[in-house]
Design a protein around this motif. Structure first.
Motif, short mmCIF file in Angstrom:
data_model
loop_
_atom_site.label_atom_id
_atom_site.label_comp_id
_atom_site.label_asym_id
_atom_site.label_seq_id
_atom_site.Cartn_x
_atom_site.Cartn_y
_atom_site.Cartn_z
N TYR A 180 0.83 -1.20 0.00
CA TYR A 180 0.00 0.00 0.00
C TYR A 180 0.87 1.25 0.00
N GLY A 182 1.65 4.85 0.92
CA GLY A 182 1.14 5.68 1.99
C GLY A 182 0.46 6.95 1.53
N ASP A 188 -7.93 5.11 0.73
CA ASP A 188 -7.37 5.61 1.97
C ASP A 188 -6.89 4.45 2.85
N ARG A 189 -6.07 4.79 3.79
CA ARG A 189 -5.42 3.77 4.64
C ARG A 189 -6.43 2.98 5.46
N ASP A 190 -7.47 3.65 5.96
CA ASP A 190 -8.47 2.96 6.77
C ASP A 190 -9.21 1.89 5.95
N VAL A 205 3.41 -1.02 4.04
CA VAL A 205 3.16 0.36 3.64
C VAL A 205 4.45 0.99 3.14
N GLU A 207 5.57 4.37 2.70
CA GLU A 207 5.04 5.63 3.20
C GLU A 207 5.07 6.76 2.17
#
Length: 367
Positions: A180, A182, A188-190, A205, A207
């Motif tokens: 993923y 960042g 989105d991250r959530d 991640v 970032e």
């Protein structure tokens, strides 16, 4: 490297690597092409895999021009999987961006032994709703107008949005690792964390990465991540359970007469043909400990080469749902604290697992 062009039900495809029993299916993202599979082939073909890249079908009637739409792509992917299943016994997946979402819809029942998702879109309905909110468009307006052009240049389609609502991702039983970025502007991250938690996926991640990885540093990270998450094609697939009770984990000592006799390990064993990893784990715990277990998320997976074989071990957090562990096959079984692990000689394949357990401040699974 061997390379061959082919067509699967009218879909252009390219196959990399020499003959083998295992294949990675490469599913590209928007504006991608089948040749994007070449980078993956450089990594996994030396490990004995083949790689099949395909061109996803586009709908040239869409407002934006050639567009990937699920009502065309998902059936096409299922047809490709039928072809793949008829040719290879072992199938894995590598999917990028929207290609990951299409794959989630198409391959839930496909028995994939490894899935790598790069910058995946995992909840298209939520993505579209975010675009609707940004454009000040409500669902009723979109339904009435059908298609709405936005200032961002991204058209909103009621048909597309309706499809996402009618086809939510409700199951994904395959072992999956996610890379993923960042700074991903699409997911989105959530959302990724929720998906990973629901389906037991590992998430790494990057970032400083945006949705499309393009810098040398980002591509080097992607290659290293892909290398670390792909096992040799001849690796034996094994599973094990990390079971906790009152802050102690269950360790088992191998029988003296077996390979690596009297070394310690976590309960588990080989995945048999036709089994999922979760099914194999439940069977092994039943046979070796006379307990019923439920596999939860993946704690980690490792690949280790012994003199006699290479194993790809997937270690699940798991909970006992019925029974009390019995010593049916092992020389001994014990509940150990993390600070006691160094007092017991474990199998070499468990080395990295033990290090991660010792580095984690709160390693035990709460259930």
């Amino acid at each position: 490297m061997q390379q061959a062009e082919l067509t699967i039900g009218g879909i252009p495809a390219v196959l990399y690597g020499g003959e083998g029993s295992g294949v990675y299916l490469y599913v590209h993202g928007k504006h991608g092409r089948k040749e994007g599979a070449a980078a993956l082939a450089d990594i996994v073909c030396p490990k004995g895999w083949q790689v099949l890249g395909i061109d996803l079908p586009c709908d040239s009637a869409q407002t934006e021009g050639d567009e990937l739409v699920p009502w065309q792509v998902v059936p096409a992917l299922r047809a490709v999987m039928d072809y793949v299943r008829g040719r290879w016994t072992r199938v894995a997946l590598y999917a990028v961006s929207i290609g990951a979402w299409f794959s989630l819809l198409a391959f839930a029942d496909a028995r994939l032994e490894n899935c790598l998702l790069v910058a995946p879109i995992v909840d298209m309905a939520r993505l579209i709703e975010g675009r609707m909110a940004a454009a000040g468009v409500c669902a009723d307006e979109l339904r009435a107008r059908g298609t709405i052009e936005t200032a961002s240049g991204q058209a909103l389609s009621w048909r597309y949005y309706s499809y996402t609502q009618a086809h939510p991702v409700t199951q994904w039983p395959h072992p999956t690792a996610i890379l993923y970025p960042g700074q991903d502007e699409l997911t989105d991250r959530d959302t990724v964390a929720s998906f990973a938690g629901c389906f037991g996926c590992e998430v790494t991640v990057l970032e400083d990465g945006a949705h499309w990885l393009h810098t040398d540093e980002q591509l080097d990270f992607l290659r290293a991540w892909s290398e670390a998450h792909t096992a040799p094609a001849d690796a034996v697939e094994v599973v094990a359970a990390l079971i906790w009770q009152d802050g102690r984990l269950l360790a088992c000592q191998r029988p003296a007469h077996k390979a690596r006799g009297l070394l310690w390990e976590f309960v588990g064993g080989k995945v048999e043909p036709g089994e999922s990893r979760e099914q194999a784990l439940a069977r092994e715990c039943r046979e070796e400990l006379d307990v019923e277990v439920e596999a939860r998320d993946v704690f980690m997976d490792v690949t280790h080469t012994y003199p006699d074989l290479t194993v790809h071990l997937t270690l699940f957090n798991a909970v006992i749902t019925a029974g009390t562990p019995q010593r049916l096959e092992h020389h001994d079984i014990r509940w150990l604290r993390v600070d006691e692990l160094d007092d017991y000689p474990f199998c070499p394949a468990d080395k990295d697992i033990l290090e991660r357990l010792k580095q984690n401040d709160t390693p035990y699974y709460e259930g």
